[in-house]
Enzyme design. Structure first.
Site, PDB file in Angstrom:
ATOM      1  N   HIS A  78      18.508  36.132 -34.872  1.00 43.93           N
ATOM      2  CA  HIS A  78      19.586  36.230 -33.888  1.00 43.93           C
ATOM      3  C   HIS A  78      20.954  36.212 -34.525  1.00 43.93           C
ATOM      4  O   HIS A  78      21.892  36.827 -34.018  1.00 43.93           O
ATOM      5  CB  HIS A  78      19.446  35.128 -32.843  1.00 43.93           C
ATOM      6  CG  HIS A  78      18.466  35.504 -31.794  1.00 43.93           C
ATOM      7  ND1 HIS A  78      17.703  34.599 -31.116  1.00 43.93           N
ATOM      8  CD2 HIS A  78      18.127  36.716 -31.336  1.00 43.93           C
ATOM      9  CE1 HIS A  78      16.930  35.252 -30.272  1.00 43.93           C
ATOM     10  NE2 HIS A  78      17.170  36.529 -30.388  1.00 43.93           N
TER      11      HIS A  78
ATOM     12  N   ARG B 154      29.838  45.045  -8.463  1.00 43.18           N
ATOM     13  CA  ARG B 154      28.657  44.612  -7.689  1.00 43.18           C
ATOM     14  C   ARG B 154      28.826  43.119  -7.418  1.00 43.18           C
ATOM     15  O   ARG B 154      28.605  42.303  -8.316  1.00 43.18           O
ATOM     16  CB  ARG B 154      27.377  44.871  -8.479  1.00 43.18           C
ATOM     17  CG  ARG B 154      26.993  46.341  -8.582  1.00 43.18           C
ATOM     18  CD  ARG B 154      25.612  46.477  -9.227  1.00 43.18           C
ATOM     19  NE  ARG B 154      25.043  47.799  -9.013  1.00 43.18           N
ATOM     20  CZ  ARG B 154      25.069  48.788  -9.911  1.00 43.18           C
ATOM     21  NH1 ARG B 154      25.637  48.601 -11.071  1.00 43.18           N
ATOM     22  NH2 ARG B 154      24.510  49.945  -9.632  1.00 43.18           N
TER      23      ARG B 154
ATOM     24  N   ARG C  40      32.807  46.234  -4.032  1.00 42.62           N
ATOM     25  CA  ARG C  40      31.790  46.574  -3.027  1.00 42.62           C
ATOM     26  C   ARG C  40      31.375  45.289  -2.327  1.00 42.62           C
ATOM     27  O   ARG C  40      31.085  44.283  -2.995  1.00 42.62           O
ATOM     28  CB  ARG C  40      30.586  47.224  -3.706  1.00 42.62           C
ATOM     29  CG  ARG C  40      29.495  47.541  -2.694  1.00 42.62           C
ATOM     30  CD  ARG C  40      28.366  48.299  -3.309  1.00 42.62           C
ATOM     31  NE  ARG C  40      27.505  47.441  -4.130  1.00 42.62           N
ATOM     32  CZ  ARG C  40      26.445  47.885  -4.788  1.00 42.62           C
ATOM     33  NH1 ARG C  40      26.142  49.171  -4.746  1.00 42.62           N
ATOM     34  NH2 ARG C  40      25.708  47.061  -5.499  1.00 42.62           N
TER      35      ARG C  40
ATOM     36  N   GLU D  99      25.102  56.959   0.018  1.00 41.37           N
ATOM     37  CA  GLU D  99      23.836  56.763  -0.713  1.00 41.37           C
ATOM     38  C   GLU D  99      22.624  56.899   0.194  1.00 41.37           C
ATOM     39  O   GLU D  99      21.495  56.693  -0.225  1.00 41.37           O
ATOM     40  CB  GLU D  99      23.841  55.413  -1.429  1.00 41.37           C
ATOM     41  CG  GLU D  99      24.208  54.228  -0.579  1.00 41.37           C
ATOM     42  CD  GLU D  99      24.330  52.928  -1.377  1.00 41.37           C
ATOM     43  OE1 GLU D  99      23.870  52.864  -2.523  1.00 41.37           O
ATOM     44  OE2 GLU D  99      24.889  51.956  -0.822  1.00 41.37           O
TER      45      GLU D  99
ATOM     46  N   ASN E 201      21.766  56.278  -7.265  1.00 46.83           N
ATOM     47  CA  ASN E 201      20.529  55.508  -7.466  1.00 46.83           C
ATOM     48  C   ASN E 201      19.749  55.455  -6.158  1.00 46.83           C
ATOM     49  O   ASN E 201      18.547  55.707  -6.117  1.00 46.83           O
ATOM     50  CB  ASN E 201      20.830  54.077  -7.924  1.00 46.83           C
ATOM     51  CG  ASN E 201      21.724  54.038  -9.138  1.00 46.83           C
ATOM     52  OD1 ASN E 201      21.848  55.037  -9.836  1.00 46.83           O
ATOM     53  ND2 ASN E 201      22.367  52.919  -9.387  1.00 46.83           N
TER      54      ASN E 201
ATOM     55  N   ARG F  89      12.769  53.605  -5.862  1.00 40.96           N
ATOM     56  CA  ARG F  89      13.394  53.548  -7.188  1.00 40.96           C
ATOM     57  C   ARG F  89      12.783  52.496  -8.096  1.00 40.96           C
ATOM     58  O   ARG F  89      13.040  52.484  -9.297  1.00 40.96           O
ATOM     59  CB  ARG F  89      14.912  53.336  -7.053  1.00 40.96           C
ATOM     60  CG  ARG F  89      15.326  52.016  -6.490  1.00 40.96           C
ATOM     61  CD  ARG F  89      16.807  52.016  -6.088  1.00 40.96           C
ATOM     62  NE  ARG F  89      17.658  51.352  -7.051  1.00 40.96           N
ATOM     63  CZ  ARG F  89      18.949  51.095  -6.842  1.00 40.96           C
ATOM     64  NH1 ARG F  89      19.533  51.453  -5.715  1.00 40.96           N
ATOM     65  NH2 ARG F  89      19.662  50.483  -7.751  1.00 40.96           N
TER      66      ARG F  89
HETATM   67  C1  PEP Z   1      23.633  53.372  -6.163  1.00 35.36           C
HETATM   68  O1  PEP Z   1      22.805  53.211  -5.266  1.00 35.36           O
HETATM   69  O2  PEP Z   1      23.768  54.435  -6.790  1.00 35.36           O
HETATM   70  C2  PEP Z   1      24.512  52.254  -6.560  1.00 35.36           C
HETATM   71  C3  PEP Z   1      25.484  52.426  -7.429  1.00 35.36           C
HETATM   72  O3  PEP Z   1      24.278  51.042  -6.020  1.00 35.36           O
HETATM   73  P1  PEP Z   1      23.087  50.045  -6.475  1.00 35.36           P
HETATM   74  O4  PEP Z   1      22.449  50.617  -7.698  1.00 35.36           O
HETATM   75  O5  PEP Z   1      23.737  48.735  -6.671  1.00 35.36           O
HETATM   76  O6  PEP Z   1      22.178  50.083  -5.274  1.00 35.36           O
HETATM   77 MG    MG Z   2      22.958  51.531  -3.901  1.00 31.43          MG
END
Ligand code: PEP
Ligand code: MG
Length: 844
Positions: free
Chosen positions: A463, A570, A606, A705, A728, A739
């Site tokens: 480490h 976040r 957010r 999204e 995402n 996902r």
């Molecule tokens: C996404 O959904 O692309 C995003 C940036 O939010 P999260 O990954 O936190 O759901």
């Molecule tokens: Mg998201």
């Protein structure tokens, strides 16, 4: 007298346990039961209110011990604790002991007039005694009792996975694994199938690390409890993301045409070691052995073993030393995160988990109470045992972990001894020479003073070596001991890429090394210079590049790597891994700190986006069949107005005089953004009335999204100042591919033309409505996405800070017309693979 509460899903089971325990002590101990629920059709379950009443019925200042069966029993007990006044909460202990054996042992101990710690120790030791008697398990692995295994089987969920990160479940990934497992109520175990090991507890850093899981090994993880599915999904996602590690960090760094270096033939004018951190350093030597306490290898803290009359006092001493050590490591972790980034600083997460390892604490506690050992000897005993277990492993990488164990062990002993913290203090730039450096010493080094490191111990994967790389300090390990004989001030030149050290180098060697150092420094500077410039195409078109962050420490790192602001904070990190929601003041402090670091740069906060793969049990989130299609993001927040309002107040208060924007996640309907805005207006009115200043012109945006949001983007655009596309989630919803499910990972791909078309549609609709459009999904972190995102006309992208230099370099190689042509062709492809192939060939 200590009171006992038995919590079970089954009233009959709990009553039976109470009967058995009471019989042992002729009813002398206050025993209460909280079991079953008031539903004749389905009487099995637990209820927090019942647990609360049961605790209240046996409560005294001597304390209460609560024993639970499994799953929701733990959750109900934890919730019941929250109903208690704070001063009572301290005296009520939830005990991990097995229900039947634990209840009986605890009752007997309470009847004998023992204090709460002794009662806990007895309860926790109950199963150990049984297992030892049966000869099925040693005392550090209390889980794998075959009887328990059979009983649990029906409620147990299991997954089987192959670990593919480069170093397997070594300390940092093991720390992440244990940290993730600890977020869930379920009892989680793991075993290394490839090595044929037994199951071990997933909440024990040492047991998990000692499984010796390496790249390519197959493991089985089981979870028993109400949130077993979520727990396994989270662990699976963690493993499949390679623990968020950048495996490239261990590869040798490429250099531009290394000049030929003449190597002196006769040692000791030069010495060969193991390259540990690349780079050339030239400076006088400084022997570190003069500062004893920081170097356990040279001067370990010696302790004396003796018997104590008052084990309770000794146990308190040890607990408070552990607490101080935890705080020290926490500070080290924060500083290291700022200096070297979260991924590398996670080494100290492993140190923290070591101090919290229940098997270790229980073993130390047992030594104090059973053998009446002093705190130092009890602690040293368990640390030695763990260190020796690591030491005897075949795996050389795991053997290296002895250094971490010893480091943490010495820290606690130092706190117990009351000795002050020592640090490496160098007044002039130098090359540090030492027998060894522990990770704590290394993390505290100042790279402007310590230009290089030469140590005789260690390997490239120790480490200290990893930390040196993260700090950008050239380092060589495993050097011959002669280096320790050098007088301070001897001129050294080191090449961390080849592992060679020159002592008083000849002029031609020195000149060649200086040239190599200058070339390397210029290349590094160039990369950073590009990252710090505005992001421009060859023909001068600009795109704003922001960073996605999750903590104060990330902000520093993001700026260093060229972020022009934060496009996605976040805020979940403030809410996870705790038992109550953060207060307005707590949030305000964090938002203000981040805004201050960013200075005049924008910060998009957010609002809370939990649910899906981020459950918050303490806010009443239950497991759902399809969590990503369930109660998450704005849906949850609108149903919990108090949670959202508190956050909105904190964001608004932080916005005064800052460039803060607010962004709502998971918007799928106009009514949702209208309701969120109405709440914002309400909070603004309250603040005005209270005379609290905030930014009256703060921009409000949404994440796009959910496919519905793309379809009605024109209606949503009329409500907000900006869109930020979350690829995402958008990819998983467009492609109907979870996902977190690796089996459909190839579908949930933002490069798929179906997703690209949704991105294009959102940008075009947003622009037609006169608002700006950004993108904050992980997609932007892949340099291959750069031409497409630019060509589709995005105004801003927000990405992982480490990806910023790569993104800016990719954009700098393009003209706007090229990017548009690539984007247009990409939209016509019929698979994500073809889109990637197209970009690869177009930009070569
Ligand atoms: C996404 O959904 O692309 C995003 C940036 O939010 P999260 O990954 O936190 O759901
Ligand atoms: Mg998201």
């Amino acid at each position: 007298m200590v009171g006992i509460v038995i919590v079970s899903h089954s009233k009959r089971l709990a009553e039976g346990v109470r009967e058995l325990a009471a019989q042992m002590v002729q009813g002398k101990v206050p025993l209460a039961v909280a079991a079953g629920i008031d539903d004749p059709e389905n009487p099995l379950g637990t209820d927090a209110m019942q647990v609360y009443n049961a605790i209240a019925s046996v409560y005294s200042d001597d304390g209460v011990l609560v024993l639970m069966d499994l799953g929701s029993a733990l959750m109900s007990a934890e919730m019941a604790l929250e109903f208690l006044p704070e001063e009572h909460q301290q005296k009520v202990h939830l005990c991990a002991a097995p229900l039947v054996e634990g209840a009986i042992a605890a009752t007997v101990a309470a009847a004998a007039g023992n204090n709460i710690q002794q009662v806990i120790a007895e309860a926790q030791g109950a199963l150990i005694a049984k297992a030892t008697q049966l000869g099925v398990v040693d005392h550090l692995t209390p889980y794998p009792s075959p009887l328990a295994e059979r009983g649990e089987k029906q409620n147990t969920k299991e997954i089987r996975l192959t670990v593919s990160n480069r170093l397997g479940l070594h300390a940092r990934p093991a720390a992440r694994f244990v940290g993730c497992a600890a977020r869930f109520q379920s009892q989680i175990k793991v075993r290394n199938v490839t090595k044929g090991s037994d199951f071990v507890r997933a909440d024990s850093i040492n047991q998990v690390a000692m499984l010796g899981v390496r790249q390519g090994h197959e493991i089985v993880i089981t979870a028993t409890g109400s949130d077993a599915d979520e727990a396994l999904a989270a662990l699976q996602a963690l493993i499949e993301s390679n623990f968020g590690e950048d495996d490239r960090a261990l590869e040798p760094h490429p250099t531009t045409s290394p000049p030929h270096l003449p190597i002196s033939a006769s040692p000791p004018s030069s010495l060969q070691g193991i390259p540990a951190s690349p780079g050339v350093a030239i400076a006088p030597s400084f022997q570190f052995r003069k500062i004893p306490l920081a170097l356990h290898q040279i001067t370990p803290i010696s302790i004396q073993e003796y018997h104590v009359k008052n084990p309770e006092f000794e146990w308190q001493r040890l607990q408070s030393a552990l607490q101080t050590a935890r705080q020290e490591i926490q500070t080290l972790l924060s500083n290291a995160s700022i200096q070297i980034g979260d991924a590398e600083a996670a080494i100290f997460d492993a140190h923290l988990l070591f101090l919290e390892d229940p098997t270790l604490i229980e073993a130390a506690q047992q030594r104090v109470f059973t053998y009446h050992l002093n705190a130092e000897a009890a602690w040293q005993g368990v640390v030695d045992e763990v260190a020796s277990n690591y030491h005897h492993l075949d795996d050389p990488y795991l053997r290296e972990r002895v250094a971490d164990v010893v480091d943490v062990g010495q820290r606690v002993l130092r706190v117990l001894s009351g000795a002050p913290v020592t640090a490496v203090e160098i007044s002039q730039p130098a090359i540090l020479v030492a027998a060894d450096l522990n990770p704590s010493d290394t993390a505290g080094l100042d790279p402007t003073k310590v230009l290089g490191i030469c140590i005789t111990a260690g390997s490239a994967t120790s480490h200290s070596a990893i930390l040196a790389r993260s700090l950008g300090i050239p380092a060589i390990v495993g050097l011959p001991a002669e280096i320790l004989q050098l007088a301070d001030g001897t001129l050294l030149a080191i090449d961390g890429e080849t592992g060679r050290v020159w002592i008083e180098p000849e002029p031609d060697t020195l000149a060649a090394l200086q040239a190599k150092r200058d070339t390397q420094q210029a290349a590094q500077q160039q990369a950073l210079n590009i990252a710090r410039q505005p992001c421009l195409t060859r023909d001068g078109s600009a795109i704003t590049v922001f960073a996605n962050i999750g903590s104060i420490a990330d902000t520093q790192q993001a700026l260093k790597l060229g972020a022009e602001g934060v496009g996605l904070l976040r805020t979940e990190f403030l809410y996870l891994n705790r038992t109550t929601a953060p207060s307005e003041e707590e949030q305000l402090t964090v938002y203000q700190a981040i805004a201050q670091i960013l200075d005049t740069r924008p910060l998009i906060i957010r609002t809370l986006d939990v649910g899906g793969d981020k459950p918050l049990p303490y806010l009443g989130m239950q497991s759902e069949t399809n969590p990503f299609l369930g109660w998450r993001g704005i849906r949850f927040c609108l149903d919990r107005p108090q949670v959202l309002k508190t956050q909105l107040r904190a964001i608004l208060r932080a916005s005064f005089g800052q460039q803060i924007k607010i962004m709502f996640p998971m918007i799928a309907a106009v009514a949702e953004i209208q309701a969120a805005k109405a709440m914002l207006t309400e909070v603004q009115a309250e603040l005005r009335q209270a005379g609290i200043a905030f930014d009256e012109t703060m921009e409000v945006g949404i994440m796009v999204e959910v496919p519905a949001a793309v379809a009605i983007a024109d209606q949503l655009a009329a409500e907000v100042d900006f869109f930020s596309i979350g690829t995402n989630d958008l990819s998983q919803y467009v492609m109907a591919a979870d996902r977190t499910n690796p089996k459909v990972a190839n579908l949930a791909d933002a490069f798929h033309p179906a997703v690209l078309r949704m991105i294009q549609q959102t940008i075009q609709t947003g622009h037609a409505a006169g608002i700006w459009v950004g993108l904050c999904g992980e997609m932007a972190s892949d340099p291959l996405a750069a031409p497409i995102l630019l060509g589709l006309g995005l105004d801003e992208v927000s990405l992982n800070p480490h990806a910023i230099p790569g993104f800016k370099v990719a954009i700098a190689q393009l003209t706007m017309a090229q990017a548009e042509a690539i984007a247009t062709t990409a939209l016509q492809q019929d698979s994500a693979a073809k889109v990637r192939a197209l970009v690869s060939t177009s930009v070569d």
